[in-house]
Design a protein around this motif. Structure first.
Motif, PDB file in Angstrom:
ATOM      1  N   TRP A 184       0.833  -1.203   0.000  1.00  0.00           N
ATOM      2  CA  TRP A 184       0.000   0.000   0.000  1.00  0.00           C
ATOM      3  C   TRP A 184       0.867   1.251   0.000  1.00  0.00           C
ATOM      4  CZ3 TRP A 184      -5.371   0.274  -0.149  1.00  0.00           C
ATOM      5  CH2 TRP A 184      -6.024  -0.962  -0.083  1.00  0.00           C
ATOM      6  N   SER A 185       0.323   2.327  -0.567  1.00  0.00           N
ATOM      7  CA  SER A 185       0.991   3.617  -0.537  1.00  0.00           C
ATOM      8  C   SER A 185      -0.064   4.700  -0.507  1.00  0.00           C
ATOM      9  CB  SER A 185       1.885   3.791  -1.772  1.00  0.00           C
ATOM     10  OG  SER A 185       1.116   4.177  -2.905  1.00  0.00           O
ATOM     11  N   LEU A 186       0.350   5.947  -0.595  1.00  0.00           N
ATOM     12  CA  LEU A 186      -0.606   7.052  -0.655  1.00  0.00           C
ATOM     13  C   LEU A 186      -1.502   6.945  -1.880  1.00  0.00           C
ATOM     14  CD1 LEU A 186       1.621  10.073   0.416  1.00  0.00           C
ATOM     15  CD2 LEU A 186      -0.125   8.902   1.772  1.00  0.00           C
ATOM     16  N   GLY A 187      -1.022   6.262  -2.917  1.00  0.00           N
ATOM     17  CA  GLY A 187      -1.820   6.076  -4.129  1.00  0.00           C
ATOM     18  C   GLY A 187      -2.732   4.868  -4.073  1.00  0.00           C
ATOM     19  N   GLY A 188      -2.719   4.136  -2.949  1.00  0.00           N
ATOM     20  CA  GLY A 188      -3.572   2.969  -2.806  1.00  0.00           C
ATOM     21  C   GLY A 188      -2.795   1.671  -2.974  1.00  0.00           C
ATOM     22  N   PRO A 189      -3.471   0.565  -3.267  1.00  0.00           N
ATOM     23  CA  PRO A 189      -2.790  -0.725  -3.406  1.00  0.00           C
ATOM     24  C   PRO A 189      -1.988  -0.808  -4.697  1.00  0.00           C
ATOM     25  CG  PRO A 189      -5.110  -0.948  -3.963  1.00  0.00           C
ATOM     26  CD  PRO A 189      -4.930   0.450  -3.444  1.00  0.00           C
ATOM     27  N   ALA A 190      -0.995  -1.686  -4.694  1.00  0.00           N
ATOM     28  CA  ALA A 190      -0.150  -1.865  -5.867  1.00  0.00           C
ATOM     29  C   ALA A 190      -0.901  -2.605  -6.967  1.00  0.00           C
ATOM     30  CB  ALA A 190       1.112  -2.643  -5.493  1.00  0.00           C
TER      31      ALA A 190
END
Length: 420
Positions: free
Chosen positions: A137-143
């Motif tokens: 996960w990141s600020l952009g959502g799931p990979a």
């Protein structure tokens, strides 16, 4: 409070220049500060607050002509006239935008803050990508299933190319502040996200940046070779570890290895269908060699030049692949030989501006210059240079490059209120 207001008055042009970079992962939102700067650039030009006496100030308009005139001439035989004309119209915003950037960064004292701020923004993207690589996960959502996407999100797989192109801002800032050790840490910070982002074009672009920065750091053939060998070993170790530890990278490598089969079908599959696209682009070039099929008309011309069984052709909309995925083929297919000559003229003007600039100006222009080299390196695959998103990043870098060569060591006191 007065000090804060005074600080904002001094810093707002710099903050506005940084805004498109900061908003780049948010899609078309990055257009807002660019449009504001274009409007401000028009006002500055009309009010004669741009000092056109310096030859370097003319570099941005000259490069804009090399970019825009081929687009205008491509309307002559455009297959999708409405799309081509709308692209010609909206790309006009880049000229007053570049004028504003030249005005905003006319004082060379602004450049350390600009370059450091850009480096911090890009480093935060890389740290976010590390978080996604470790947790999913990141600020952009799931990979995305086959690659990490970082702050850009799984629906906008531009992390790899963007980090690779903008890497000089991070690497050069780290080298300036912390020397060789800082440079090594910055290289490692960017390497894994670019690798796991899965874009093979980004891998090549980052390699170009690394070699250029390494040469700049060593400035000696023997040291460069030893450092390059150490870098190659570190890269091989990282690649091997990531390959065995990441299903995403494993899928990309498996596809790439298909090229070893040697057949045209295998090579096409390894290149994600690029061979078909390039073959179709070549057919467009043969059919309309002078001015091409029109900027952004590639997808509309694609079905008439593609093979009968081309999977990129969408019969319901009568369109095909969005662009040529290669800068030379994009320019030739969409703007023809006229466009290629103009683009080559732009390369010559950019190099001439570099050669004629003072050493301090070259140092300021180094980060955007290396970014442009990685972005436009012809022996690679590319995003579309006349598209809204990649074109914006291209012109953000070009505007910085031109402003760096045109900026002065100091701005007279009256320049803040009179001329730029």
């Amino acid at each position: 409070m007065n000090a804060l207001i005074a600080g904002l008055r001094r810093s707002w042009p710099l903050l506005l220049v940084l805004a498109p970079l900061l908003l780049l992962p948010v899609g078309r939102t990055a257009e807002l500060p660019l449009v504001l700067m274009a409007g401000a650039g028009l006002v500055l030009g009309l009010r004669r607050r741009i000092d056109w006496s310096a030859p370097a100030v003319w570099l941005a308009p000259a490069l804009f002509a090399c970019y825009w005139v081929p687009a205008l001439l491509s309307t002559a035989a455009a297959v999708a006239p409405a799309k081509t004309w709308s692209t010609v119209a909206v790309t006009l915003r880049f000229l007053p935008f570049a004028v504003f950037v030249a005005w905003a960064l006319r004082d060379a004292a602004q450049w350390p803050r600009l370059l450091a701020s850009a480096g911090v923004i890009i480093s935060l993207w890389a740290l976010d990508a590390w978080l996604q690589a470790l947790t999913g996960w990141s600020l952009g959502g799931p990979a995305e299933r086959e690659r990490i996407s970082g702050v850009f999100g799984a629906g906008n797989l531009k992390l790899g190319p963007t980090l690779a192109v903008l890497a000089p801002f991070v690497l050069l800032a780290a080298r300036t502040r912390c020397g060789g050790r800082g440079l090594a840490v910055a290289m490692a910070l960017l390497a894994l996200p670019i690798l796991l982002a899965g874009s093979r074009a980004a891998w090549l672009a980052y390699a170009i940046v690394l070699l250029a920065v390494l040469w700049r750091h060593t400035r000696d053939a023997r040291r460069f070779l030893w450092s390059g060998a150490a870098l190659a070993l570190a890269a091989a170790a990282l690649f091997a570890a990531a390959w065995h530890g990441s299903l995403r990278l494993d899928a990309r490598v498996e596809r790439s290895l298909l090229v070893l089969h040697g057949t045209e079908q295998a090579i096409d599959q390894a290149s994600a269908g690029r061979v078909r696209i390039w073959r179709t682009a070549a057919a467009m070039i043969r059919a309309q060699p002078l001015t091409g099929v029109g900027v952004r008309g590639f997808r509309y011309a694609y079905p008439r030049y593609a093979a009968a069984d081309d999977a990129f052709v969408d019969t319901s909309s009568d369109t095909g692949a969005a662009h040529a995925h290669q800068i030379v083929l994009e320019v030739l297919s969409e703007t023809g030989l006229v466009g290629l000559m103009c683009w080559l003229g732009g390369v010559w003007l950019a190099l001439r501006g570099w050669r004629r600039a003072a050493s301090a100006a070259r140092e300021r222009a180094l980060a955007p210059g290396l970014a442009l080299l990685a972005m436009c390196f012809p022996l690679n695959t590319h995003l579309a240079f006349y598209s809204a998103w990649w074109g914006l990043l291209f012109w953000w870098l070009l505007a910085l490059y031109c402003a760096a060569l045109a900026s002065s060591p100091a701005v007279p006191a009256r320049a803040n209120g009179e001329r730029g």
